[in-house]
Write a protein that holds these residues in place. Structure first.
Motif, mmCIF file in Angstrom:
data_model
loop_
_atom_site.group_PDB
_atom_site.id
_atom_site.type_symbol
_atom_site.label_atom_id
_atom_site.label_comp_id
_atom_site.label_asym_id
_atom_site.label_seq_id
_atom_site.Cartn_x
_atom_site.Cartn_y
_atom_site.Cartn_z
ATOM 1 N N SER A 199 117.920 41.356 -45.967
ATOM 2 C CA SER A 199 118.267 41.279 -44.410
ATOM 3 C C SER A 199 117.614 40.048 -43.783
ATOM 4 N N ARG A 200 118.019 39.259 -42.719
ATOM 5 C CA ARG A 200 117.602 38.282 -42.115
ATOM 6 C C ARG A 200 116.903 38.567 -40.769
ATOM 7 N N GLU A 201 117.175 39.881 -40.250
ATOM 8 C CA GLU A 201 116.959 40.524 -38.978
ATOM 9 C C GLU A 201 116.112 41.891 -39.376
ATOM 10 N N PRO A 202 115.155 42.079 -38.631
ATOM 11 C CA PRO A 202 114.356 43.342 -38.916
ATOM 12 C C PRO A 202 114.916 44.294 -38.755
ATOM 13 N N LEU A 203 114.953 45.507 -39.886
ATOM 14 C CA LEU A 203 115.492 46.825 -39.802
ATOM 15 C C LEU A 203 114.676 47.699 -39.187
ATOM 16 N N VAL A 204 113.244 47.699 -39.924
ATOM 17 C CA VAL A 204 112.316 48.835 -39.658
ATOM 18 C C VAL A 204 111.501 48.344 -38.300
ATOM 19 N N ARG A 205 111.233 49.392 -37.386
ATOM 20 C CA ARG A 205 110.649 49.063 -36.317
ATOM 21 C C ARG A 205 109.379 49.846 -36.467
ATOM 22 N N GLY A 206 108.123 49.040 -35.904
ATOM 23 C CA GLY A 206 106.680 49.619 -36.396
ATOM 24 C C GLY A 206 106.759 50.798 -35.402
ATOM 25 N N THR A 222 112.320 34.827 -48.626
ATOM 26 C CA THR A 222 112.193 33.237 -48.106
ATOM 27 C C THR A 222 111.817 33.488 -46.744
ATOM 28 N N PRO A 223 111.405 32.399 -45.999
ATOM 29 C CA PRO A 223 110.899 32.395 -44.626
ATOM 30 C C PRO A 223 111.778 32.825 -43.592
ATOM 31 N N GLU A 224 113.165 32.686 -43.977
ATOM 32 C CA GLU A 224 114.339 33.247 -43.111
ATOM 33 C C GLU A 224 114.459 34.791 -43.062
ATOM 34 N N MET A 225 113.925 35.399 -43.814
ATOM 35 C CA MET A 225 114.263 36.975 -44.336
ATOM 36 C C MET A 225 113.245 37.744 -43.691
ATOM 37 N N ARG A 226 113.641 38.858 -43.085
ATOM 38 C CA ARG A 226 112.859 39.860 -42.396
ATOM 39 C C ARG A 226 113.483 41.182 -42.498
ATOM 40 N N GLU A 227 112.450 42.051 -42.816
ATOM 41 C CA GLU A 227 112.722 43.626 -43.018
ATOM 42 C C GLU A 227 112.237 44.478 -41.974
ATOM 43 N N ALA A 245 103.262 34.954 -50.623
ATOM 44 C CA ALA A 245 103.798 35.509 -49.478
ATOM 45 C C ALA A 245 103.407 34.589 -48.251
ATOM 46 N N LEU A 246 102.590 34.199 -48.152
ATOM 47 C CA LEU A 246 102.003 33.273 -47.045
ATOM 48 C C LEU A 246 103.081 32.124 -46.733
ATOM 49 N N GLN A 247 103.552 31.437 -48.119
ATOM 50 C CA GLN A 247 104.605 30.497 -47.539
ATOM 51 C C GLN A 247 106.159 31.236 -47.992
ATOM 52 N N GLU A 248 106.494 32.202 -48.469
ATOM 53 C CA GLU A 248 107.575 32.485 -48.773
ATOM 54 C C GLU A 248 108.397 33.637 -48.105
ATOM 55 N N ALA A 249 107.417 34.664 -47.647
ATOM 56 C CA ALA A 249 108.019 35.827 -46.969
ATOM 57 C C ALA A 249 108.093 35.717 -45.420
ATOM 58 N N GLY A 250 109.398 35.885 -45.013
ATOM 59 C CA GLY A 250 109.384 35.781 -43.536
ATOM 60 C C GLY A 250 108.646 36.685 -42.560
ATOM 61 N N ASP A 251 108.595 38.007 -43.430
ATOM 62 C CA ASP A 251 107.786 39.033 -42.646
ATOM 63 C C ASP A 251 106.314 38.710 -42.682
ATOM 64 N N ILE A 252 105.729 37.722 -43.220
ATOM 65 C CA ILE A 252 104.472 37.205 -43.183
ATOM 66 C C ILE A 252 104.476 35.855 -42.435
ATOM 67 N N VAL A 254 106.722 34.272 -40.294
ATOM 68 C CA VAL A 254 106.969 34.145 -38.932
ATOM 69 C C VAL A 254 105.709 34.529 -38.223
ATOM 70 N N PRO A 255 105.342 35.846 -38.180
ATOM 71 C CA PRO A 255 104.159 36.319 -37.435
ATOM 72 C C PRO A 255 102.957 35.230 -37.713
ATOM 73 N N LEU A 256 102.681 34.873 -38.655
ATOM 74 C CA LEU A 256 101.498 33.775 -38.852
ATOM 75 C C LEU A 256 101.851 32.572 -38.091
ATOM 76 N N THR A 257 103.360 32.120 -37.892
ATOM 77 C CA THR A 257 103.392 30.829 -37.213
ATOM 78 C C THR A 257 103.617 31.324 -35.507
ATOM 79 N N THR A 258 103.854 32.768 -35.370
ATOM 80 C CA THR A 258 103.882 32.832 -33.735
ATOM 81 C C THR A 258 102.590 33.459 -33.255
#
Length: 319
Positions: A199-206, A222-227, A245-252, A254-258
């Motif tokens: 998925s490229r858009e979050p599926l699981v909500r906190g 990839t940085p464009e993928m989020r679950e 994961a700091l460079q490759e995982a979108g779930d990490i 994107v939140p680091l960037t924002t």
């Protein structure tokens, strides 16, 4: 040279043994450069990815996994991931094994999730939700059941027919398994949530996670993928498999960037957990968040295990 096809790799890589091989590898360490990560344009389908993942133990073994990820393969009835592992002697550089890469990748991936869960999931975790219906979804219940008393398995997928089919398969393998039509309700019920999608858009909500839940995010690489969404990070203690994961995982990433997540808020990686540098879960009501992107060290550990078992089966000494 030994060649192991998918069936032979599967036989050599039972999940409890792979989990312990990964535990030893993360604890003791190896040399594992940053993997090569190349986007491959594929006309008429999603962009593909080529990965080259080397790792070695000086004087013992060195190896590399070559992987192609084609997200559009599902429409063809083919696995999204195709690969091979080449294992070499660390003394001479000669090729000593070629191992089918899809089975090795799948088994070391779910084993890494189970390894993390052995530190992060509640000891009484009995209900698992699997988000996704692909190859990893079939293996994930067995992996988590190797470290926690998982009995009930819920399966959610965008294609409910595939979710129902997977649930039937898992029920035939001894789990109390069923397809879940309501994702929020399934997340709220689960002790462990394993998401294995592209998925490229979050599926699981906190907001859906119950106190004490463990969230295991596996599919995005990839940085464009989020679950999972930002709320999952805000509510949880965050762990990763490796610094990659700091460079490759979108779930990490994107939140680091924002600014939702700060690097210093990441509690530990698998190396720190296996070495006892961090205790893992510290409270029964703590929500834990684990993001994996895969690591060449995991592949090397699994390849060594498969090779050594194949050699032992033919009563030949290992190098």
């Amino acid at each position: 040279m030994i060649t192991l096809n998918a069936d032979e790799a599967r036989a050599a890589l039972d999940l409890p043994s792979v989990i312990e091989a990964l535990r030893a590898m993360f604890r003791d360490g190896c040399e594992a450069p940053v993997r090569h990560h190349h986007a491959i344009a594929a006309e008429g389908q999603p962009t593909a990815t080529m990965l080259l993942m080397p790792a070695w133990l000086a004087g013992r073994y060195l190896g590399v996994k070559l992987v192609n990820v084609f997200p559009g393969n599902g429409a063809r009835g083919l696995p999204a991931v195709q690969g091979v592992y080449l294992l070499f002697s660390g003394e001479t550089g000669e090729l000593i094994a070629s191992i089918e890469g899809n089975e090795l990748t799948a088994r070391r991936t779910v084993a890494a999730s189970a390894l993390a869960a052995s530190y992060l999931a509640r000891e009484d975790a009995a209900t698992l939700l699997v988000v996704g219906t692909g190859r990893l979804a079939h293996l994930m219940p067995h992996a988590h059941a190797a470290v926690r008393p998982v009995r009930k398995v819920l399966v959610w997928g965008r294609d409910q027919a595939k979710a129902a089919a997977l649930a039937r398969d898992l029920a035939g393998q001894g789990f109390a398994a069923s397809a879940a039509a309501d994702l929020p309700a399934a997340v709220a019920e689960a002790d462990i949530v394993s998401s294995v999608t592209l998925s490229r858009e979050p599926l699981v909500r906190g907001a859906w996670l119950k106190p004490g839940a463990h969230l295991d995010l596996v599919g995005g690489f990839t940085p464009e993928m989020r679950e999972a969404d930002d709320d999952a990070l805000r509510r949880a203690s965050v762990f990763i498999d490796t610094p990659g994961a700091l460079q490759e995982a979108g779930d990490i990433v994107v939140p680091l960037t924002t600014g939702v997540l700060r690097k210093e808020e990441i509690r530990a990686d698998l190396a720190a957990l296996t070495r006892g540098e961090h205790p893992g879960r510290t409270r029964p009501d703590e929500i834990t968040f684990f993001k994996s992107v895969g690591a060449a060290a995991e592949d090397l550990a699994a390849a060594m295990l498969a090779y050594q078992r194949a050699r032992a089966a033919t009563a030949r000494p290992t190098p």
